[in-house]
Design a protein around this motif. Structure first.
Motif, PDB file in Angstrom:
ATOM      1  N   UNK A  62       9.975  14.423  -4.296  1.00 16.02           N
ATOM      2  CA  UNK A  62      10.892  13.934  -3.265  1.00 16.02           C
ATOM      3  C   UNK A  62      10.165  13.059  -2.264  1.00 16.02           C
ATOM      4  N   UNK A  63       8.979  13.501  -1.917  1.00 17.08           N
ATOM      5  CA  UNK A  63       8.159  12.731  -0.976  1.00 17.08           C
ATOM      6  C   UNK A  63       7.840  11.357  -1.554  1.00 17.08           C
ATOM      7  N   UNK A  64       7.476  11.355  -2.821  1.00 18.44           N
ATOM      8  CA  UNK A  64       7.118  10.082  -3.445  1.00 18.44           C
ATOM      9  C   UNK A  64       8.322   9.160  -3.497  1.00 18.44           C
ATOM     10  N   UNK A  65       9.499   9.735  -3.713  1.00 18.60           N
ATOM     11  CA  UNK A  65      10.722   8.929  -3.697  1.00 18.60           C
ATOM     12  C   UNK A  65      10.862   8.209  -2.359  1.00 18.60           C
ATOM     13  N   UNK A  66      10.745   8.987  -1.297  1.00 17.64           N
ATOM     14  CA  UNK A  66      10.942   8.410   0.035  1.00 17.64           C
ATOM     15  C   UNK A  66       9.878   7.367   0.352  1.00 17.64           C
ATOM     16  N   UNK A  67       8.642   7.668  -0.035  1.00 17.11           N
ATOM     17  CA  UNK A  67       7.564   6.727   0.267  1.00 17.11           C
ATOM     18  C   UNK A  67       7.762   5.420  -0.489  1.00 17.11           C
ATOM     19  N   UNK A  68       8.079   5.539  -1.782  1.00 12.85           N
ATOM     20  CA  UNK A  68       8.283   4.317  -2.565  1.00 12.85           C
ATOM     21  C   UNK A  68       9.458   3.530  -2.003  1.00 12.85           C
ATOM     22  N   UNK A  69      10.496   4.246  -1.653  1.00 11.86           N
ATOM     23  CA  UNK A  69      11.679   3.565  -1.146  1.00 11.86           C
ATOM     24  C   UNK A  69      11.381   2.821   0.155  1.00 11.86           C
ATOM     25  N   UNK A  70      10.613   3.470   0.991  1.00  8.37           N
ATOM     26  CA  UNK A  70      10.236   2.800   2.246  1.00  8.37           C
ATOM     27  C   UNK A  70       9.455   1.536   1.960  1.00  8.37           C
ATOM     28  N   UNK A  71       8.486   1.649   1.049  1.00  6.88           N
ATOM     29  CA  UNK A  71       7.682   0.477   0.723  1.00  6.88           C
ATOM     30  C   UNK A  71       8.528  -0.643   0.148  1.00  6.88           C
ATOM     31  N   UNK A  72       9.463  -0.276  -0.699  1.00  8.57           N
ATOM     32  CA  UNK A  72      10.261  -1.313  -1.349  1.00  8.57           C
ATOM     33  C   UNK A  72      11.311  -1.903  -0.426  1.00  8.57           C
ATOM     34  N   UNK A  84       0.833  -1.204   0.000  1.00 14.34           N
ATOM     35  CA  UNK A  84       0.000   0.000   0.000  1.00 14.34           C
ATOM     36  C   UNK A  84       0.866   1.252   0.000  1.00 14.34           C
ATOM     37  N   UNK A  85       1.917   1.228   0.807  1.00 12.22           N
ATOM     38  CA  UNK A  85       2.811   2.396   0.858  1.00 12.22           C
ATOM     39  C   UNK A  85       3.452   2.630  -0.503  1.00 12.22           C
ATOM     40  N   UNK A  86       3.935   1.541  -1.119  1.00 11.12           N
ATOM     41  CA  UNK A  86       4.545   1.680  -2.441  1.00 11.12           C
ATOM     42  C   UNK A  86       3.562   2.289  -3.423  1.00 11.12           C
ATOM     43  N   UNK A  87       2.357   1.751  -3.393  1.00  8.87           N
ATOM     44  CA  UNK A  87       1.339   2.211  -4.334  1.00  8.87           C
ATOM     45  C   UNK A  87       1.013   3.688  -4.091  1.00  8.87           C
ATOM     46  N   UNK A  88       0.994   4.048  -2.840  1.00  5.33           N
ATOM     47  CA  UNK A  88       0.743   5.441  -2.472  1.00  5.33           C
ATOM     48  C   UNK A  88       1.807   6.351  -3.090  1.00  5.33           C
ATOM     49  N   UNK A  89       3.046   5.941  -2.970  1.00  3.36           N
ATOM     50  CA  UNK A  89       4.146   6.714  -3.569  1.00  3.36           C
ATOM     51  C   UNK A  89       4.019   6.785  -5.074  1.00  3.36           C
ATOM     52  N   UNK A  90       3.641   5.669  -5.676  1.00  2.00           N
ATOM     53  CA  UNK A  90       3.507   5.649  -7.134  1.00  2.00           C
ATOM     54  C   UNK A  90       2.388   6.580  -7.589  1.00  2.00           C
ATOM     55  N   UNK A  91       1.346   6.660  -6.756  1.00  3.13           N
ATOM     56  CA  UNK A  91       0.217   7.514  -7.152  1.00  3.13           C
ATOM     57  C   UNK A  91       0.662   8.982  -7.237  1.00  3.13           C
ATOM     58  N   UNK A  92       1.613   9.374  -6.427  1.00  4.97           N
ATOM     59  CA  UNK A  92       2.168  10.730  -6.528  1.00  4.97           C
ATOM     60  C   UNK A  92       2.812  10.952  -7.884  1.00  4.97           C
ATOM     61  N   UNK A  93       3.577   9.922  -8.274  1.00 10.79           N
ATOM     62  CA  UNK A  93       4.248  10.024  -9.574  1.00 10.79           C
ATOM     63  C   UNK A  93       3.223  10.207 -10.680  1.00 10.79           C
ATOM     64  N   UNK A  94       2.161   9.406 -10.600  1.00  8.75           N
ATOM     65  CA  UNK A  94       1.126   9.495 -11.617  1.00  8.75           C
ATOM     66  C   UNK A  94       0.451  10.858 -11.539  1.00  8.75           C
ATOM     67  N   UNK A  95       0.238  11.308 -10.327  1.00 11.00           N
ATOM     68  CA  UNK A  95      -0.415  12.598 -10.143  1.00 11.00           C
ATOM     69  C   UNK A  95       0.354  13.738 -10.776  1.00 11.00           C
TER      70      UNK A  95
END
Lengths: 497, 485
Positions: free
Chosen positions: B213-223, B175-186
């Protein structure tokens, strides 16, 4: 020109270890004989090189260099950034050290006859250890140097931990962790040099390392000092070594004090001074002080020990101080003394640890309070012990005298005050050696009752050979000095002297 | 998209995946139609054949040019080829271990084999995907297969616990990864990584940069969950301990490789190509964070491993440590060696870890526990196995002469050839390595120095024995000649 001889020399013990695996483990005599025989090719080959060298053959002709592996394939199939060659080569210094390793390996295998169990594993590990030692001195590049250095780490861990005395496992752990840390620091230096210059060839790095900023050079040298200081060992990095010298099986200690400690000195000379002569000059006084501390600390503590093994262990610490003093002086006499001490102490300490091992087997103790009057019971053993003691305290005519004389000449030329302080160490050395050796050989008869066997032939042979080498270097130092001269000149050229 | 366009694609590119998929379908269908009494063991070999077949086809495809299908959402480029080789080799080797698993413990044999293939399929898709959708679908396919596999020892409480923990933690991480990805899409309005690069290069609004930057950190945390790195590493020991040992090996090798694939794929296409602040890319800007995470991961993994008396848990913590080492390479994005370092480390890790798990599996079966004491006196019982284990442990510890050393050397070199040499990080890495000596050599001490209780020799299933031999051979071979590939 690529010559096979060094490769054969370095890997012949390893091949021997592989062959050992095919001998059934019950055949004790066959395993011991094969183990001893497997150390012979290296001995013979180093003898051949030594003779050819003495007859004037160029030493480069023995070297080998073939491409080994590459790193940094960015474009997946494109160009490579870092190449490492398999390159072995020798100069006078490494040739002498290699011969020392080969001689001591054979003698130690010969003295291993009293190992009680697991001969197959024991001899295999001993042979792997020998390949590591020979390789360190033959390596022409830092990666190979490091690989061979680590190759000594693993067999030593097992040799100490499985075949040592009561506290063996703890000693093995001490050995592993201290030397592991030392190696890790060395690896940082190696990779830094590799990353910055793109080569690990020692000769090329000697030219390139001078281009680093002075601060970086100093930092790298300090790292090397700590890394090799663990191996040498420099006080306060020496505690592991006491455990090893007391707990490891005597033939292994022969190799350890005779060769492995010298790798520290060798590395400091070859890599430390060789690559960072200016930084070394800056630290010269500090290194001499370190050496003096080592010398005095080791000697004082040796004076108050009662266990002969501990006396010898502290004596090794003390004698390595002389190497540091000679190196820190940074003049020809000092460096000559340091190198001489490296070789000479290899023979002397190997002999002493051989003798202490033989005593331990016969008396089940090495406490000098419980030993005495050996001269009457075991005349041959105590005769050799007395001679070895004399060599250790630097009696003229023995190899120890030459090295101490040169090293002290070196320090008196630059820092006479410090030299005067360090000289106290020599008096202390005389005191502790005489105290130990005399109370064992003469004095009241103590120890086990009844008759004990004196040296048998496979114990006597290594002892006589080592004694012969010690005296011949003492009487005829040119035998060592001549092959070493070019190496010393190279170092002096680096220093600019 | 009509049928004609679909037919015009070069489906050959996907052939390795299709073979694995075919294998999975075949096994489950056969399982359904075969009479209950018929043995299912041979179905396992069908799965192995599928992996081997996919590997062969992949090797045949290797010389081909980079090409994409389905609107470039699936591409076969150099990166995909290299990592698929790793995935297939790892999956094949570890697959051999499943034959060693006791039938009484893992009852649903054919499901086991099917899930194995679907998990692999997900990982392979990830390495080829060039858009967020396929990346995510691949990730989920792999994850869900793994969740079920972790719980396949149905009667074992620990296995149940493992599956439970894995699915909950995994769900959160996804879910966290997906959340980060949604930023990228946004920000970019596209899911295609290729299009995203174009969008991000012309990004000017600085508020967007912050979100990026936020999305980077979120995706990284998820991964970090997938690669078992801090801050998301807590699940690792429990799941590794509870899952069937062959599944643990799968998680530590294939799943981790897949995690790195995702990280590299995503971050190297998206974040390396955004130029922010004086031409520096976002990835380089984030380098300090990655370095800190790498250091934390190495320290936590190795220090906690010291306390473990259960070898399976010890290997779990050590795998956290290894993820940290690889993050060191990832933290040096400007180094020409970064990519090499990670790839080679994964290769070395594949061999040494799969081999160690093979031995662990057999010991666990024989003695009923993975405690350190089960290794006591192994040298007396089975000297050859003890020596092989010794070699694998030396490699894990990074002692020269083994693939593990060469892998560490490459990573160190990449840390020093970064634009700013990362001396501190490299020092931490070596300090962590020395710490790791303690627990690896502790196993040595048990195998060689101590007296064991059990007297019998270890018995290997031929398949597991073959895997062990290949792993050890690979460990030595790549240690001496790292350049042969």
């Amino acid at each position: 020109m690529n010559s096979l001889i060094l490769t054969l020399l370095v890997f012949s013990p390893l091949a021997g270890a592989a062959l050992l695996l095919f001998i059934p483990k019950e055949k004790e005599r066959a395993i011991k004989a094969a183990g001893l025989a497997a150390t012979m090719p290296a001995l013979i080959l180093s003898g051949i090189i030594l003779i050819q060298n003495a007859m004037g053959a160029g030493i480069e002709r023995f070297s080998v260099s073939v491409p080994w592996f590459k790193m940094g394939n960015v474009s997946l199939g494109g160009e490579y950034f870092f190449t490492v060659n398999y390159e072995l080569g020798i100069d006078g210094f490494s040739l002498i050290m290699m011969t020392l390793a080969a001689v001591l390996a054979t003698l130690s295998a010969s003295a291993s006859s009293f190992i009680r169990s697991g001969w197959k594993g024991y001899f295999s590990l001993l042979l792997i250890l020998e390949t590591g030692m020979l390789g360190v001195f033959a390596a022409e590049n830092l990666i190979l140097f490091f690989i061979f250095l680590e190759l000594t780490l693993v067999p030593m861990f097992f040799l100490i931990g499985k075949w040592g005395f009561a506290g063996r496992e703890k000693a093995a752990w001490y050995y592993l962790l201290y030397n592991g840390i030392g190696s890790a620091i060395l690896l940082i230096v190696i990779v830094y040099l590799f990353g910055m210059t793109g080569t690990v060839n020692i000769g090329k790095l000697m030219d390139l390392a001078g281009d680093f900023p002075a601060g970086v050079q100093l930092g790298l040298l300090l790292a090397l000092l700590v890394s090799f200081g663990v191996k040498l060992p420099i006080v306060p990095l020496h505690t592991w070594m006491l455990h090893v010298h007391v707990q490891a099986p005597p033939p292994v200690v022969m190799l350890h004090s005779g060769v492995l400690l010298k790798i520290g000195a060798y590395g400091l000379i070859r890599i430390g001074i060789g690559m960072f002569p200016e930084a070394f000059q800056t630290l010269g006084t500090a290194i001499m002080i370190l050496g003096t501390v080592n010398l005095l600390y080791g000697a004082f503590l040796a004076l108050i020990q009662t266990d002969f093994k501990r006396i010898l262990a502290y004596s090794s610490v003390s004698h390595m101080g002389i190497v540091l003093i000679g190196l820190g002086a940074m003049n020809e006499a000092g460096i000559q003394g340091a190198i001489f001490q490296t070789v000479s102490h290899g023979f002397i300490s190997a002999l002493l640890f051989l003798l202490v091992g033989l005593m331990a087997v016969r008396f089940q103790t090495t406490d000098i309070r419980e030993l005495g009057g050996l001269a009457r019971k075991l005349p041959k053993l105590s005769g050799v012990l007395l001679a070895a003691g004399m060599a250790s305290l630097g009696l003229p005519g023995m190899s120890g005298f030459i090295s101490e004389f040169m090293a002290f000449m070196g320090i008196f030329l630059v820092q006479p005050e410090l030299g005067a302080v360090a000289a106290i160490g020599l008096i202390l050395t005389a005191a502790y050696v005489l105290r130990a050796v005399l109370s064992i050989t003469f004095g009241k008869e103590k120890g086990a009752e009844g008759s004990l066997p004196d040296l048998n032939w496979h114990e006597a042979a290594p002892a006589w050979i080592l004694l012969f080498l010690i005296i011949s270097v003492g009487v005829f130092p040119n035998g060592l000095a001549v092959p070493l001269q070019p190496a010393i000149e190279t170092i002096m050229k680096g220093i600019g002297g | 998209m009509d049928a004609k366009t679909l037919m015009s694609y070069n489906w050959m590119l996907m052939l390795p995946e299709l073979i694995v998929l075919g294998g999975a379908i075949l096994i489950s269908v056969l399982d359904l139609i075969l009479p209950k009494k018929t043995g299912r063991e041979w179905l396992g070999w069908l799965g192995f054949a599928a992996i081997a077949g996919a590997g062969t086809v992949l090797l045949l495809l290797t010389p081909s040019e980079t090409e994409g299908i389905l609107g470039d959402s699936f591409v076969l480029d150099g990166f995909a080829k290299l990592f698929k080789i790793l995935l297939l080799a790892g999956a094949a080797l570890i697959y051999l271990l499943t034959f060693q698993e006791k039938k009484s413990e893992v009852t649903e044999r054919s499901e086991f084999f099917t899930l194995w293939l679907t998990g692999l399929l997900g990982a392979m898709f990830m390495s080829s995907s060039r858009d967020l959708m396929t990346l995510f679908v691949g990730l989920e396919l792999l994850s869900i297969s793994s969740y079920i596999m972790a719980g396949l020892k149905k009667k074992d409480q620990k296995s149940n616990e493992a599956a439970m923990k894995y699915v909950i933690n995994g769900g959160v991480a996804t879910a966290i990864t997906l959340f980060g990805m949604s930023y990228l899409y946004g920000i970019t309005g596209t899911v295609s990584l290729t299009d995203m690069i174009g969008q991000l290069q012309s990004l000017e609004n600085t508020d967007h940069l912050f979100v990026l930057g936020l999305s980077f950190l979120i995706i990284f945390t998820g991964l970090s969950f997938k690669i078992a790195a801090a801050p998301y590493h807590m699940w690792v020991p429990d799941v590794y301990e509870g899952a069937p040992t062959s599944v643990t090996a799968f998680l530590s090798v294939v799943s981790k490789t897949a995690g790195f694939i995702l990280i590299i794929r995503l971050f190297y296409t998206v974040f390396l190509n955004t130029s922010i602040l004086q031409g520096e890319s976002l990835l380089m800007n984030m380098q300090p964070y990655i370095a800190v995470l790498a250091a934390l991961t190495m320290i936590i993994g190795n220090v906690t491993a010291l306390k473990q008396r259960n070898v399976k848990r010890m290997l779990a913590y050590s795998s956290i440590g290894h993820a940290g080492y690889m993050l060191v390479a990832f933290a040096s994005p400007q180094s020409p060696l970064m990519f090499d370092a990670i790839w080679f480390y994964l290769l070395a890790y594949l061999f040494m870890n799969a081999g160690a798990f093979a031995i662990l599996l057999v010991i666990e079966q024989q003695t009923g526990s993975a405690h350190l004491n089960s290794f006591s006196g192994l040298y007396k019982r089975s000297p050859i196995v003890a020596v092989l284990m010794g070699i694998l442990l030396l490699s894990l510890a990074g002692i020269p002469g083994t693939a593990g050393f060469m892998a560490k050397l490459t990573i160190l070199l990449s840390a020093f050839t970064n634009q700013v040499p990362m001396l501190i990080l490299a020092s931490i890495m070596l300090a962590a390595t020395v710490i790791s000596y303690v627990y690896y050599f502790n196993v040595f001490a048990h195998m060689f120095f101590k007296q064991g209780e059990a007297e019998t020799k270890l018995r290997f299933h031929p398949a597991a024995a073959a895997a062990l031999l290949i792993c050890t051979a690979g460990t030595i071979l790549f240690g001496l000649f790292p350049h042969i590939l």
